[in-house]
Design a protein around this motif. Structure first.
Motif, mmCIF file in Angstrom:
data_model
loop_
_atom_site.group_PDB
_atom_site.id
_atom_site.type_symbol
_atom_site.label_atom_id
_atom_site.label_comp_id
_atom_site.label_asym_id
_atom_site.label_seq_id
_atom_site.Cartn_x
_atom_site.Cartn_y
_atom_site.Cartn_z
ATOM 1 N N ASP A 58 0.428 -0.991 -0.098
ATOM 2 C CA ASP A 58 0.163 -0.348 0.300
ATOM 3 C C ASP A 58 0.928 0.905 -0.242
ATOM 4 N N SER A 59 2.028 1.414 0.448
ATOM 5 C CA SER A 59 2.643 2.341 0.985
ATOM 6 C C SER A 59 3.520 2.610 -0.881
ATOM 7 N N ILE A 60 3.962 1.170 -1.432
ATOM 8 C CA ILE A 60 4.845 2.209 -2.048
ATOM 9 C C ILE A 60 4.624 2.525 -3.492
ATOM 10 N N ASP A 61 4.687 3.052 -4.651
ATOM 11 C CA ASP A 61 3.754 2.927 -5.740
ATOM 12 C C ASP A 61 5.251 2.664 -6.916
ATOM 13 N N PRO A 62 5.110 2.317 -8.140
ATOM 14 C CA PRO A 62 3.937 0.712 -8.591
ATOM 15 C C PRO A 62 3.449 -0.208 -6.378
ATOM 16 N N HIS A 63 2.323 -0.953 -7.221
ATOM 17 C CA HIS A 63 1.804 -1.729 -5.974
ATOM 18 C C HIS A 63 2.919 -2.686 -5.739
ATOM 19 N N ALA A 64 4.180 -3.589 -6.241
ATOM 20 C CA ALA A 64 4.541 -5.198 -6.258
ATOM 21 C C ALA A 64 5.652 -4.806 -6.281
ATOM 22 N N VAL A 485 -5.975 -7.258 -9.678
ATOM 23 C CA VAL A 485 -5.971 -7.593 -11.542
ATOM 24 C C VAL A 485 -5.088 -6.255 -11.432
ATOM 25 N N GLY A 486 -5.883 -4.160 -10.710
ATOM 26 C CA GLY A 486 -4.211 -3.443 -11.655
ATOM 27 C C GLY A 486 -3.003 -3.900 -11.109
ATOM 28 N N THR A 487 -2.732 -4.177 -10.378
ATOM 29 C CA THR A 487 -0.918 -4.322 -10.534
ATOM 30 C C THR A 487 -0.188 -5.529 -11.024
#
Lengths: 489, 167
Positions: A58-64, A485-487
């Motif tokens: 949740d705290s990073i971007d992109p979420h992976a 699915v978004g990630t």
């Protein structure tokens, strides 16, 4: 780089560690009935670690978080499947208390093997490289072979043997396919394969690539029990301990679809025209064969076996529903994930009720379910609701699951496939309703009450409440699915 | 280049001979011994590909350990003397299926354009192999150890009798 990535693997490592602890505890513990609670604690640890990873995402971007030189990824998609697989495993373990007494000597091994299989499946959902996917698949398949053979009667051993041989053949074909893909693209990492296929345009037209893709579908088709790799299903469902059949139908299918989505949408995204058509045909055939043969079944476990083939077909409709204009991860993929959650609650509900009823009436024949409603109203109601959900009627989870899948098909111009799906839902109503009719309208063979132990009833209640909850408030699961699915991309 | 090609055909022929012997032989011990021939020929092919480490492993583990275990298992589990029938009525279908698969694969592999081979292949050192194996390929490597553990547990579960049965 290696030790620093280790925390990504924590849920899988914890699960494997807990499985080994369960086996060791089996040696020292006098009371075997403590093994089930211990296994449940063993499942709670990876769940907790997965929640920690989810919060970190949740705290990073992109979420992976990709690690181990791009072989393994922690994203919402993989965590979603970890929760689904762990949840299904927990319900199966809760419902196993009665069944494990039939192989009392191997209780520790039973729980440990189920946990190892789950570890393999979690790895399948998170691996982003072909060899890792293959090894993870073998981990779950080999654990399953031993689990199927646990009853040690001739049917159980035969089922295990069939599963072992067919799984070895499908693995061999799949490896051949992977070798062809590696030979053409020079990598086994899914993202590298995708890069090569888009940057070197003449690769797409190679017959060897197409053959490789078809061979890989063989291996995964075996996992999700799609036609024409479904031959093992009825025998294994009938011969295996019932909780193992329940586990296979839900967890194995979820892991199989997780891998298919990742491999085909990521690595072979530029080949969609070919494989989407293939999945559409397999979906149609699986639905027809599963539903039509299920009508003739007298044994409820065999019937559920054919029903699971049909449901693999329904879910594959979502695979065929590829968005046009490069919009790959559209409603089709979301409908698959939603279907898998709904199907997990539904099919576990049906199977757990069957475990409770069949072990008490000592029969798996549908005719012997006569009058069960009078002998235990709760079990009969739970089975009835689950079967209604398998049919796809409101207000159950199965209704929204089928609606989403068919909707995705219609949105992507696959009206014929949606139509076939609807026809099949009607066919399936016949054999599901027959069980409900037998339970409620036929006179019971005896008036003796059917009892079930508390953990099993709790597991059954969770499954039934889950499928009703998803049926009445589908938005909650839909939101989670959209996040997952978004990630993916 | 030509010497390599000559060796390739010799070794390839041996591998083929061994494989056909494994499937077609009617005596199960002969089948196991044919397998040794095929596995050793493959080890030779690895040497032609400059993969000496893989060749050594192939000889030690497949040519040695696995075949010995196979032969021991055959001797320990054989219930009656004399050759055991290894085929059944489906032999013809198996032949047709295998022939068709071979034809399709040959055609597909011949008509496809494969990426050009590397000009100057280098022989990877042992230390490089271990680096790649234990770092880059750590996930499949470690997962394979779990697969072995599961196979071990599974074998014990299947072969050990339940309580009440006689050991």
């Amino acid at each position: 780089m290696f030790p620093a990535d280790l925390y990504l693997l924590m849920p899988e490592l914890a699960l494997a560690g807990m499985a080994i602890i369960v086996i060791l505890a089996d040696l020292v513990l006098k009371r075997r009935d403590l093994l089930a609670p211990l296994s449940l604690i063993g499942l709670a640890v990876p769940v907790a670690l997965s929640i920690v990873l989810w919060l970190k995402l949740d705290s990073i971007d992109p979420h992976a978080l990709s690690g181990f030189s791009g072989f393994f990824v922690v994203d919402y998609f993989s965590l979603f499947f970890k929760f689904l697989i762990l949840g299904a495993t927990a319900l199966v373990i809760m419902a196993s208390r009665e069944s494990v007494t039939r192989f009392s000597r191997f209780q520790g091994e039973y729980y440990a093997l189920i946990m190892m299989a789950s570890g393999g499946m979690m790895l399948m959902a998170a691996a982003t490289e072909l060899v890792s996917i293959y090894v993870a698949l073998e981990l779950s398949a080999l654990s399953t072979v031993a689990l199927i053979a646990l009853l040690k009667n001739s049917r159980s051993i035969e089922a295990s043997m069939k599963f072992l041989i067919l799984s070895a053949i499908s693995s061999a074909v799949m490896l051949y396919g992977m070798a062809l893909v590696f030979g053409l693209t020079g990598s086994t990492r899914l993202l590298d394969i995708a890069d090569r296929l888009t940057s070197v345009s003449e690769l797409i037209d190679q017959p060897a690539l197409l053959l490789g893709v078809i061979f890989i579908i063989t291996g995964f088709g075996f996992k999700i029990s799609s036609v024409p790799f479904q031959m093992w299903v009825p025998d294994v469902y009938e011969g295996a301990p019932t909780p193992v059949a329940a586990y296979l139908s839900v967890a194995s299918k979820a892991a199989g679809f997780a891998v298919i989505i990742r491999v085909f949408f990521l690595a072979f995204g530029s080949l969609t025209d070919e494989w989407a058509l293939l999945f559409a045909v397999l979906a149609a055939v699986s639905m027809f064969i599963g539903n039509l043969v299920a009508i003739a079944q007298k044994n409820i476990k065999r019937m559920l076996g054919y029903s699971t083939i049909a449901h693999a077909g329904f879910i594959m409709v979502g695979l065929a529903a590829i968005g046009r204009e490069g919009e790959l991860l559209g409603p089709g993929v979301e409908s698959i994930l939603f279907y898998l959650v709904a199907y997990a609650a539904t099919n576990l509900g049906a199977f757990i009720a069957v475990i409770a009823i069949s072990s008490k009436i000592n029969s798996e024949l549908i005719d012997d379910y006569a009058g069960v409603a009078r002998r235990n109203p709760f079990l009969a109601f739970a089975l009835a609701v689950s079967l209604v959900s398998l049919m796809g009627l409101p207000p159950t989870a199965g209704f929204w699951a089928k609606l989403n899948v068919f909707n995705a098909a219609i949105e992507t111009d696959l009206v014929w496939l949606a139509l076939i799906g609807m026809i099949n839902s009607v066919i399936s109503a016949y054999f599901y309703l027959r069980v409900i009719k037998t339970m409620y309208l036929s006179p019971p063979a005896s008036e003796e009450r059917i009892t079930a132990d508390l953990p099993l009833k709790a597991a059954l209640a969770i499954a039934v409440i889950g499928l009703l909850f998803i049926g009445i408030v589908p938005g909650f699961v839909m939101d989670v699915v959209e996040t997952a699915v978004g990630t993916l991309a | 280049m030509t010497t390599v090609l000559v060796f390739f055909f010799i070794l390839g022929g041996m591998a083929l001979l061994g494989s056909v012997g494994t499937v077609a032989s009617r005596n199960v011990v002969h089948a196991a011994l044919s397998l040794v021939l095929a596995l050793l020929a493959v080890a030779g092919l690895f040497i032609l590909l400059l993969a000496e480490f893989l060749a050594i492993v192939q000889v030690l583990i497949y040519g040695g350990a696995i075949t010995i275990i196979l032969l021991f298992a055959l001797m320990l589990t054989r219930t009656r003397e004399g050759p055991v029938r290894l085929d059944n009525a489906q032999r013809r279908f198996a032949l047709i299926g295998a022939g068709a698969a071979f034809a399709v694969l040959t055609v597909v592999i011949m008509v496809s354009d494969w990426p050009a081979p590397i000009d100057n292949p280098v022989r990877p050192g042992f230390s490089r192999i271990s680096e790649v194996l234990f770092q880059q390929w750590a996930i499949p490597f470690e997962a394979a150890s779990l697969v072995l553990l599961v196979a071990l547990i599974g074998a014990i579960v299947i072969s050990r009798p339940e309580k009440g049965e006689r050991d």
